[in-house]
Scaffold this motif. Structure first.
Motif, PDB file in Angstrom:
ATOM      1  N   GLU A  55       5.480  76.095  21.786  1.00 10.72           N
ATOM      2  CA  GLU A  55       4.767  75.556  20.630  1.00 10.72           C
ATOM      3  C   GLU A  55       3.778  76.576  20.061  1.00 10.72           C
ATOM      4  O   GLU A  55       3.603  76.694  18.850  1.00 10.72           O
ATOM      5  N   ARG A  56       3.107  77.318  20.952  1.00  7.82           N
ATOM      6  CA  ARG A  56       2.180  78.354  20.491  1.00  7.82           C
ATOM      7  C   ARG A  56       2.933  79.428  19.690  1.00  7.82           C
ATOM      8  O   ARG A  56       2.471  79.859  18.628  1.00  7.82           O
ATOM      9  N   LEU A  57       4.081  79.838  20.207  1.00  8.57           N
ATOM     10  CA  LEU A  57       4.857  80.874  19.537  1.00  8.57           C
ATOM     11  C   LEU A  57       5.431  80.380  18.207  1.00  8.57           C
ATOM     12  O   LEU A  57       5.571  81.165  17.261  1.00  8.57           O
ATOM     13  N   VAL A  58       5.751  79.110  18.128  1.00  8.71           N
ATOM     14  CA  VAL A  58       6.199  78.543  16.852  1.00  8.71           C
ATOM     15  C   VAL A  58       5.051  78.570  15.842  1.00  8.71           C
ATOM     16  O   VAL A  58       5.238  78.932  14.673  1.00  8.71           O
ATOM     17  N   SER A  59       3.854  78.225  16.294  1.00 10.76           N
ATOM     18  CA  SER A  59       2.692  78.220  15.391  1.00 10.76           C
ATOM     19  C   SER A  59       2.357  79.626  14.912  1.00 10.76           C
ATOM     20  O   SER A  59       1.816  79.805  13.820  1.00 10.76           O
ATOM     21  N   GLU A  60       2.684  80.648  15.731  1.00  4.48           N
ATOM     22  CA  GLU A  60       2.418  82.039  15.373  1.00  4.48           C
ATOM     23  C   GLU A  60       3.570  82.671  14.603  1.00  4.48           C
ATOM     24  O   GLU A  60       3.529  83.850  14.272  1.00  4.48           O
ATOM     25  N   LYS A  61       4.635  81.906  14.361  1.00  5.16           N
ATOM     26  CA  LYS A  61       5.824  82.358  13.619  1.00  5.16           C
ATOM     27  C   LYS A  61       6.638  83.396  14.389  1.00  5.16           C
ATOM     28  O   LYS A  61       7.442  84.125  13.794  1.00  5.16           O
ATOM     29  N   VAL A  62       6.422  83.449  15.703  1.00  4.86           N
ATOM     30  CA  VAL A  62       7.269  84.295  16.550  1.00  4.86           C
ATOM     31  C   VAL A  62       8.606  83.600  16.750  1.00  4.86           C
ATOM     32  O   VAL A  62       9.664  84.230  16.777  1.00  4.86           O
ATOM     33  N   LEU A  63       8.546  82.286  16.898  1.00  2.00           N
ATOM     34  CA  LEU A  63       9.735  81.442  16.989  1.00  2.00           C
ATOM     35  C   LEU A  63       9.749  80.486  15.808  1.00  2.00           C
ATOM     36  O   LEU A  63       8.707  80.189  15.226  1.00  2.00           O
ATOM     37  N   VAL A  64      10.926  80.019  15.460  1.00  3.55           N
ATOM     38  CA  VAL A  64      11.058  79.009  14.417  1.00  3.55           C
ATOM     39  C   VAL A  64      11.865  77.845  14.974  1.00  3.55           C
ATOM     40  O   VAL A  64      12.758  78.022  15.797  1.00  3.55           O
ATOM     41  N   ARG A  65      11.508  76.648  14.528  1.00  3.55           N
ATOM     42  CA  ARG A  65      12.232  75.458  14.956  1.00  3.55           C
ATOM     43  C   ARG A  65      12.477  74.591  13.727  1.00  3.55           C
ATOM     44  O   ARG A  65      11.543  74.234  13.015  1.00  3.55           O
ATOM     45  N   LYS A  66      13.746  74.262  13.479  1.00  2.38           N
ATOM     46  CA  LYS A  66      14.101  73.464  12.315  1.00  2.38           C
ATOM     47  C   LYS A  66      14.687  72.128  12.756  1.00  2.38           C
ATOM     48  O   LYS A  66      15.547  72.080  13.641  1.00  2.38           O
ATOM     49  N   ASN A  67      14.202  71.074  12.132  1.00  8.16           N
ATOM     50  CA  ASN A  67      14.716  69.725  12.393  1.00  8.16           C
ATOM     51  C   ASN A  67      14.712  69.368  13.874  1.00  8.16           C
ATOM     52  O   ASN A  67      15.648  68.759  14.389  1.00  8.16           O
ATOM     53  N   HIS A  68      13.626  69.770  14.566  1.00  5.04           N
ATOM     54  CA  HIS A  68      13.440  69.443  15.984  1.00  5.04           C
ATOM     55  C   HIS A  68      14.525  70.032  16.889  1.00  5.04           C
ATOM     56  O   HIS A  68      14.737  69.557  17.999  1.00  5.04           O
ATOM     57  N   LYS A  69      15.195  71.067  16.417  1.00  3.69           N
ATOM     58  CA  LYS A  69      16.223  71.708  17.236  1.00  3.69           C
ATOM     59  C   LYS A  69      15.590  72.774  18.126  1.00  3.69           C
ATOM     60  O   LYS A  69      14.384  72.980  18.126  1.00  3.69           O
ATOM     61  N   THR A  70      16.431  73.460  18.901  1.00  2.78           N
ATOM     62  CA  THR A  70      15.953  74.501  19.805  1.00  2.78           C
ATOM     63  C   THR A  70      15.209  75.597  19.038  1.00  2.78           C
ATOM     64  O   THR A  70      15.658  76.037  17.972  1.00  2.78           O
ATOM     65  N   ALA A  71      14.085  76.022  19.574  1.00  3.37           N
ATOM     66  CA  ALA A  71      13.335  77.120  18.961  1.00  3.37           C
ATOM     67  C   ALA A  71      14.129  78.417  19.090  1.00  3.37           C
ATOM     68  O   ALA A  71      14.784  78.658  20.110  1.00  3.37           O
ATOM     69  N   ARG A  72      14.066  79.228  18.061  1.00  2.00           N
ATOM     70  CA  ARG A  72      14.775  80.507  18.049  1.00  2.00           C
ATOM     71  C   ARG A  72      13.837  81.619  17.599  1.00  2.00           C
ATOM     72  O   ARG A  72      12.873  81.368  16.865  1.00  2.00           O
ATOM     73  N   VAL A  73      14.145  82.837  18.037  1.00  2.00           N
ATOM     74  CA  VAL A  73      13.363  83.994  17.609  1.00  2.00           C
ATOM     75  C   VAL A  73      13.493  84.147  16.103  1.00  2.00           C
ATOM     76  O   VAL A  73      14.590  84.031  15.543  1.00  2.00           O
ATOM     77  N   VAL A  74      12.373  84.382  15.437  1.00  2.00           N
ATOM     78  CA  VAL A  74      12.366  84.478  13.981  1.00  2.00           C
ATOM     79  C   VAL A  74      13.314  85.578  13.511  1.00  2.00           C
ATOM     80  O   VAL A  74      13.441  86.638  14.141  1.00  2.00           O
ATOM     81  N   LYS A  75      13.998  85.303  12.430  1.00  3.31           N
ATOM     82  CA  LYS A  75      14.923  86.272  11.834  1.00  3.31           C
ATOM     83  C   LYS A  75      14.464  86.543  10.409  1.00  3.31           C
ATOM     84  O   LYS A  75      14.492  85.648   9.560  1.00  3.31           O
ATOM     85  N   LEU A  76      13.995  87.741  10.164  1.00  5.97           N
ATOM     86  CA  LEU A  76      13.500  88.107   8.837  1.00  5.97           C
ATOM     87  C   LEU A  76      14.614  88.730   8.003  1.00  5.97           C
ATOM     88  O   LEU A  76      15.384  89.558   8.492  1.00  5.97           O
ATOM     89  N   GLY A  77      14.687  88.334   6.744  1.00 10.14           N
ATOM     90  CA  GLY A  77      15.636  88.926   5.817  1.00 10.14           C
ATOM     91  C   GLY A  77      14.910  89.714   4.749  1.00 10.14           C
ATOM     92  O   GLY A  77      13.670  89.757   4.716  1.00 10.14           O
ATOM     93  N   PRO A  78      15.641  90.341   3.843  1.00  3.89           N
ATOM     94  CA  PRO A  78      15.014  91.143   2.784  1.00  3.89           C
ATOM     95  C   PRO A  78      13.991  90.371   1.955  1.00  3.89           C
ATOM     96  O   PRO A  78      12.933  90.910   1.616  1.00  3.89           O
ATOM     97  N   ASP A  79      14.293  89.113   1.628  1.00  2.00           N
ATOM     98  CA  ASP A  79      13.353  88.328   0.824  1.00  2.00           C
ATOM     99  C   ASP A  79      12.063  88.050   1.593  1.00  2.00           C
ATOM    100  O   ASP A  79      10.965  88.059   1.008  1.00  2.00           O
ATOM    101  N   ASP A  80      12.191  87.790   2.913  1.00  2.00           N
ATOM    102  CA  ASP A  80      11.002  87.567   3.742  1.00  2.00           C
ATOM    103  C   ASP A  80      10.121  88.812   3.743  1.00  2.00           C
ATOM    104  O   ASP A  80       8.898  88.734   3.609  1.00  2.00           O
ATOM    105  N   VAL A  81      10.760  89.962   3.927  1.00  2.00           N
ATOM    106  CA  VAL A  81      10.021  91.224   3.987  1.00  2.00           C
ATOM    107  C   VAL A  81       9.272  91.475   2.689  1.00  2.00           C
ATOM    108  O   VAL A  81       8.090  91.847   2.683  1.00  2.00           O
ATOM    109  N   ARG A  82       9.933  91.260   1.582  1.00  4.82           N
ATOM    110  CA  ARG A  82       9.282  91.501   0.293  1.00  4.82           C
ATOM    111  C   ARG A  82       8.097  90.564   0.082  1.00  4.82           C
ATOM    112  O   ARG A  82       7.068  90.966  -0.457  1.00  4.82           O
ATOM    113  N   ASP A  83       8.227  89.328   0.529  1.00  2.46           N
ATOM    114  CA  ASP A  83       7.120  88.380   0.393  1.00  2.46           C
ATOM    115  C   ASP A  83       5.951  88.774   1.291  1.00  2.46           C
ATOM    116  O   ASP A  83       4.784  88.735   0.879  1.00  2.46           O
ATOM    117  N   ILE A  84       6.256  89.167   2.531  1.00  2.00           N
ATOM    118  CA  ILE A  84       5.213  89.582   3.469  1.00  2.00           C
ATOM    119  C   ILE A  84       4.455  90.791   2.927  1.00  2.00           C
ATOM    120  O   ILE A  84       3.218  90.822   2.925  1.00  2.00           O
TER     121      ILE A  84
END
Length: 224
Positions: free
Chosen positions: A48-77
Motif C-alpha cells: 500500500e505504501r508503494l502504491v501511494s508512492e506510485k512505485v506500484l499501481v493497482r487498478k480495479n482492486h487487482k494485483t499491484a504491479r510495478v509502474v510502467k511509464l510510457g512516452p506520454d507519462d514521461v512528457r507529463d512528468i
C-alpha cells in the motif's frame, strides 16, 4: 529506527529503480511475505505504501504491479518539472543565491564521469532537489517530492541506456548555476528547459515514442 515495513519498502523501491523488478511485474501480498519472511499484514502495508508512492499501481482492486511509464507519462512528468523548477530558478537568480549543495552534487557527477561511470541518478537528483529546497517553501518542496520516484525512474532508465552523457548533464548544471550567480533569471530558465527537454525526448524515444527535435540539439553548455 527503521521499521520492518520501511525496510521492505526501501528494498523493493531500490529493486524497481535498478530494474531488477521490471515494469508491469506483479507483486502480491503472498509474494512479498515469502520474499522477506514477514507477516501478510506487513506485506500488505508495504504494498500500500508503494502504491501511494506510485512505485506500484493497482487498478480495479487487482494485483499491484510495478509502474510502467510510457512516452506520454514521461512528457507529463518532465513538463511538470519545468513548471516547478524554472520558477524556482528565477527566484534564486533574483537573489543570486547558488546553493553549495548543488555545487557539491554537480562536482560528484563530474568525478563519476571522469571514472567513466554513467550511473549518476543519486547526485543528479540531489542537484535538482536542493535547488527546489533552497527556496525555503515547504509546499513547493512537497510538490516536487511527490514526483521524486517517477523522476528517479525516468533518470535511471535514460542513464542506464547511456543515451545522455554525464558530461552534458554536468556542463548544463554548471551553466544553470552560473546563470543564477549572474542574476540571469531568463537565462537560467532557458538552460533548464534545454536540459530537461533533451532528456525528456531521449527518454520518450527509449520507451518507444517518436523523439521530438529537442533530442538532437547540441548542448549550448559545451564548447563548439
Amino acid at each position: 529506527m527503521t521499521s520492518v515495513i520501511d525496510a521492505v519498502v526501501e528494498d523493493l523501491r531500490s529493486q524497481v529503480l535498478a530494474r531488477e523488478l521490471p515494469a508491469d511485474h506483479p507483486l502480491t501480498e503472498a509474494d512479498v511475505a515469502s520474499r522477506y519472511d514477514v507477516a501478510r499484514p506487513t506485506a500488505k502495508a508495504a504494498i500500500e505504501r508503494l502504491v501511494s508512492e506510485k512505485v506500484l499501481v493497482r487498478k480495479n482492486h487487482k494485483t499491484a504491479r510495478v509502474v510502467k511509464l510510457g512516452p506520454d507519462d514521461v512528457r507529463d512528468i518532465y513538463q511538470t518539472r519545468v513548471y516547478l523548477e524554472s520558477e524556482v530558478l528565477r527566484r534564486l537568480a533574483a537573489r543570486r543565491a547558488v546553493p553549495e549543495e548543488a555545487r557539491a552534487a554537480n562536482a560528484e557527477i563530474e568525478d563519476l564521469w571522469k571514472q567513466g561511470i554513467w550511473d549518476i541518478v543519486g547526485p543528479d537528483m540531489r542537484f535538482h532537489t536542493c535547488l527546489i529546497d533552497s527556496l525555503g517553501s515547504e509546499r513547493t518542496s512537497a510538490a516536487y517530492a511527490s514526483l521524486a520516484f517517477e523522476v528517479k525512474l525516468c533518470m535511471s532508465q535514460l542513464q542506464g541506456s547511456q543515451r545522455l552523457s554525464p558530461e552534458i548533464i554536468a556542463a548544463e548544471h554548471a551553466l544553470i548555476l552560473t546563470r543564477i550567480s549572474e542574476g540571469d533569471a531568463v537565462g537560467a530558465a532557458a538552460v533548464l528547459d534545454e536540459h530537461l527537454s533533451r532528456a525528456r525526448e531521449l527518454l520518450a524515444a527509449a520507451l518507444g515514442g517518436e523523439p521530438g527535435p529537442e533530442a538532437f540539439r547540441p548542448s549550448t553548455a559545451l564548447p563548439r
